[in-house]
Design an enzyme around this catalytic site. Structure first.
Site, PDB file in Angstrom:
ATOM      1  N   ASP A   7       0.819  -1.222   0.000  1.00 56.07           N
ATOM      2  CA  ASP A   7       0.000   0.000   0.000  1.00 56.07           C
ATOM      3  C   ASP A   7       0.852   1.271   0.000  1.00 56.07           C
ATOM      4  O   ASP A   7       0.420   2.318   0.473  1.00 56.07           O
ATOM      5  CB  ASP A   7      -0.956   0.037   1.213  1.00 56.07           C
ATOM      6  CG  ASP A   7      -1.755  -1.243   1.356  1.00 56.07           C
ATOM      7  OD1 ASP A   7      -2.395  -1.636   0.363  1.00 56.07           O
ATOM      8  OD2 ASP A   7      -1.729  -1.848   2.439  1.00 56.07           O
TER       9      ASP A   7
ATOM     10  N   LYS B   5       2.641   2.145  -5.147  1.00 54.92           N
ATOM     11  CA  LYS B   5       3.444   1.683  -6.283  1.00 54.92           C
ATOM     12  C   LYS B   5       2.785   2.025  -7.608  1.00 54.92           C
ATOM     13  O   LYS B   5       3.459   2.286  -8.603  1.00 54.92           O
ATOM     14  CB  LYS B   5       3.672   0.175  -6.182  1.00 54.92           C
ATOM     15  CG  LYS B   5       4.464  -0.264  -4.972  1.00 54.92           C
ATOM     16  CD  LYS B   5       4.674  -1.771  -4.919  1.00 54.92           C
ATOM     17  CE  LYS B   5       3.420  -2.557  -4.633  1.00 54.92           C
ATOM     18  NZ  LYS B   5       2.866  -2.315  -3.288  1.00 54.92           N
TER      19      LYS B   5
ATOM     20  N   GLY C 131      -3.498  -4.985  -4.719  1.00 54.05           N
ATOM     21  CA  GLY C 131      -4.128  -4.066  -5.662  1.00 54.05           C
ATOM     22  C   GLY C 131      -3.324  -2.804  -5.866  1.00 54.05           C
ATOM     23  O   GLY C 131      -2.706  -2.300  -4.938  1.00 54.05           O
ATOM     24  N   HIS C 132      -3.314  -2.341  -7.100  1.00 53.78           N
ATOM     25  CA  HIS C 132      -2.740  -1.036  -7.416  1.00 53.78           C
ATOM     26  C   HIS C 132      -3.889  -0.110  -7.798  1.00 53.78           C
ATOM     27  O   HIS C 132      -4.715  -0.456  -8.638  1.00 53.78           O
ATOM     28  CB  HIS C 132      -1.750  -1.132  -8.587  1.00 53.78           C
ATOM     29  CG  HIS C 132      -0.509  -1.895  -8.255  1.00 53.78           C
ATOM     30  ND1 HIS C 132       0.266  -2.507  -9.210  1.00 53.78           N
ATOM     31  CD2 HIS C 132       0.086  -2.153  -7.074  1.00 53.78           C
ATOM     32  CE1 HIS C 132       1.291  -3.108  -8.628  1.00 53.78           C
ATOM     33  NE2 HIS C 132       1.198  -2.904  -7.329  1.00 53.78           N
TER      34      HIS C 132
ATOM     35  N   GLN D 159       2.250  -6.385  -3.172  1.00 47.42           N
ATOM     36  CA  GLN D 159       2.587  -6.376  -1.750  1.00 47.42           C
ATOM     37  C   GLN D 159       3.949  -5.704  -1.516  1.00 47.42           C
ATOM     38  O   GLN D 159       4.256  -4.725  -2.178  1.00 47.42           O
ATOM     39  CB  GLN D 159       2.527  -7.795  -1.159  1.00 47.42           C
ATOM     40  CG  GLN D 159       1.126  -8.325  -1.062  1.00 47.42           C
ATOM     41  CD  GLN D 159       0.861  -9.468  -2.013  1.00 47.42           C
ATOM     42  OE1 GLN D 159       1.685  -9.896  -2.794  1.00 47.42           O
ATOM     43  NE2 GLN D 159      -0.355  -9.964  -1.980  1.00 47.42           N
TER      44      GLN D 159
END
Length: 429
Positions: A14, A17, A41-42, A229
């Site tokens: 988180d 990225k 998730g991005h 991650q």
């Protein structure tokens, strides 16, 4: 031949990225996702639309970049097809812009049920899993009973699937005897019909991505690899057992794509100007007070995948030094500088005091981490409005001093600085 640039998280995920990936993908030919599943998730906000990408590489949002899902990913077909439909509905041409490794392992309904059953059985020793079946899917991979994308098209798919469903159903019932849904939901024929339908829709995308990536490098294509991650969630190098089930460090990039160490170019480590973590596990600089609450609210720290509030604290440079060593970082990206700049005084952890012994060396040993106390250095805050700053020189002196100290401590440059939520709010040095 070209080399692949890599974007990795340095702490617990988180870190933002997606913002760095979005920038690098602007002129990239290929964006690759190498590890993890839809537990990561991005998030990218573009043209007024917020995209939470869980499996498809977020670099595909450039509109011309080919997204590759590598062999190290565990793939939930239902989630992937929803992501494809969402992109198509927003005008993206996916047919020639997505490739899925034939070696990627498939998440099946029993994986998530087993995930939840195991977490329930742990009682007060819960890990904090998302319950999406990621861990059990990786267990099957290494126990050599997993199904890969290529197996969806094999002649004996039905036979393999039926045997696995019956076995996993027994495991779910063993770990969670109160689960009344196991027998009803884990029907081999229904799952077979469901997954053959998924397979038909995904067939145009499944291919040999290892050969594809190597030929792309031979043709001097620009490749960016998106880490999922982060370092301290790595199965080997993270704060075990409060970790994910794969290697989100540089080693996972190599094994999850089929590219070699010689194929790696720049390795960008991404952090926030503070620290955060979601789920259980040690967190040396966590703030369980009004300051931690204020960081959470100012930074909108709620999980992309789960919506869970993240634990927040000051920036930890001891951890960052560890991430640099493990991943061979060549440069840093620091996000949320605008968030931390709203505090009058900012603290940065520069060492740990563990039972009277001060060290700058990180360890994943839980006894060490649980007894470690942060040693802080303080900086002036009050950066003011910085989202309009386009160069490092335009930043206020306090902000520049904060960034320079990070560079001096870690020994590598800060190339990207996030100054706001929008994709354009970033300084590139």
């Amino acid at each position: 031949m070209s080399k692949a640039d890599v974007v990795l998280g340095c702490f617990y995920g988180d870190e933002g990225k997606g913002k760095v990936i979005d920038y690098l993908a602007a002129d990239a030919d290929i964006a690759v996702r190498a590890t993890g599943g839809d537990n990561a998730g991005h998030t990218i906000k573009t043209n007024g639309v917020k995209y939470a990408m869980h499996l498809i590489p977020s670099g595909i949002l450039s509109g011309h970049t080919v997204g590759v899902i590598g062999n190290g990913v565990v793939l939930n077909p239902e989630v992937l097809l929803k992501e494809i439909d969402n992109l198509v509905s927003h005008g993206y041409e996916i047919k020639n812009h997505l490739k899925i490794s034939e070696k990627a392992h498939i998440i099946l309904p029993y994986h998530s049920m087993l995930d939840l059953a195991l977490e329930k059985a742990r009682k007060n020793l819960k890990i904090g899993t998302t319950g999406k079946g990621i861990g059990p899917a990786y267990c099957d991979k290494y126990e050599r009973s997993g199904l890969r994308a290529e197996d969806l098209y094999s002649d004996d798919f039905r036979e393999k699937l039926t045997a696995l469903v019956e076995h996993k159903k027994a495991l779910v019932e063993f770990y969670d005897p109160e689960n009344e849904d196991a027998k009803k939901l884990l029907d081999p024929e229904k799952i077979y019909e469901q997954y053959t339908a998924y397979a038909e829709k995904l067939k145009p995308y499944v291919c040999d991505t290892v050969t594809y990536l190597h030929k792309a490098m031979e043709e001097n294509k620009k490749i960016v690899v998106e880490g999922a991650q982060a370092t301290l969630l790595d199965i080997d190098f993270g704060s075990y057992p409060y970790v994910t089930s794969s290697n989100p460090t540089i080693g996972g990039i190599i094994t999850g794509t089929g590219m070699s160490s010689a194929d790696m170019g720049n390795v960008y480590g991404v952090i926030k100007a503070y620290s955060s973590r979601v789920g259980a596990g040690p967190f040396v600089t966590e703030l369980l007070d009004e300051t931690g609450d204020r960081i959470r609210e100012l930074g909108h720290e709620y999980g992309t995948t789960t919506g869970r509030p993240r634990r927040c604290g000051w920036l930890d440079l001891v951890t960052l030094k560890y991430a640099k060593r493990v991943n061979g970082l060549t440069a840093l990206a620091v996000n949320h500088l605008d968030t931390i700049g709203q505090f009058d005084r900012i603290k940065v952890c520069v060492a740990y005091d563990c039972d009277g012994k001060v060290t700058e060396d990180f360890s994943t040993n839980l006894k060490f981490l649980n007894s470690a106390k942060p040693v802080y250095r303080e900086f002036d805050g009050n950066f003011g409005e910085i989202s309009d700053c386009k160069t490092f020189e335009e930043l206020p002196e306090n902000a520049k001093a904060y960034i320079r100290f990070i560079e001096e401590y870690i020994g590598i440059p800060v190339k990207f600085i996030g100054t706001g939520a929008e994709r354009e709010a970033m300084i590139v040095r």
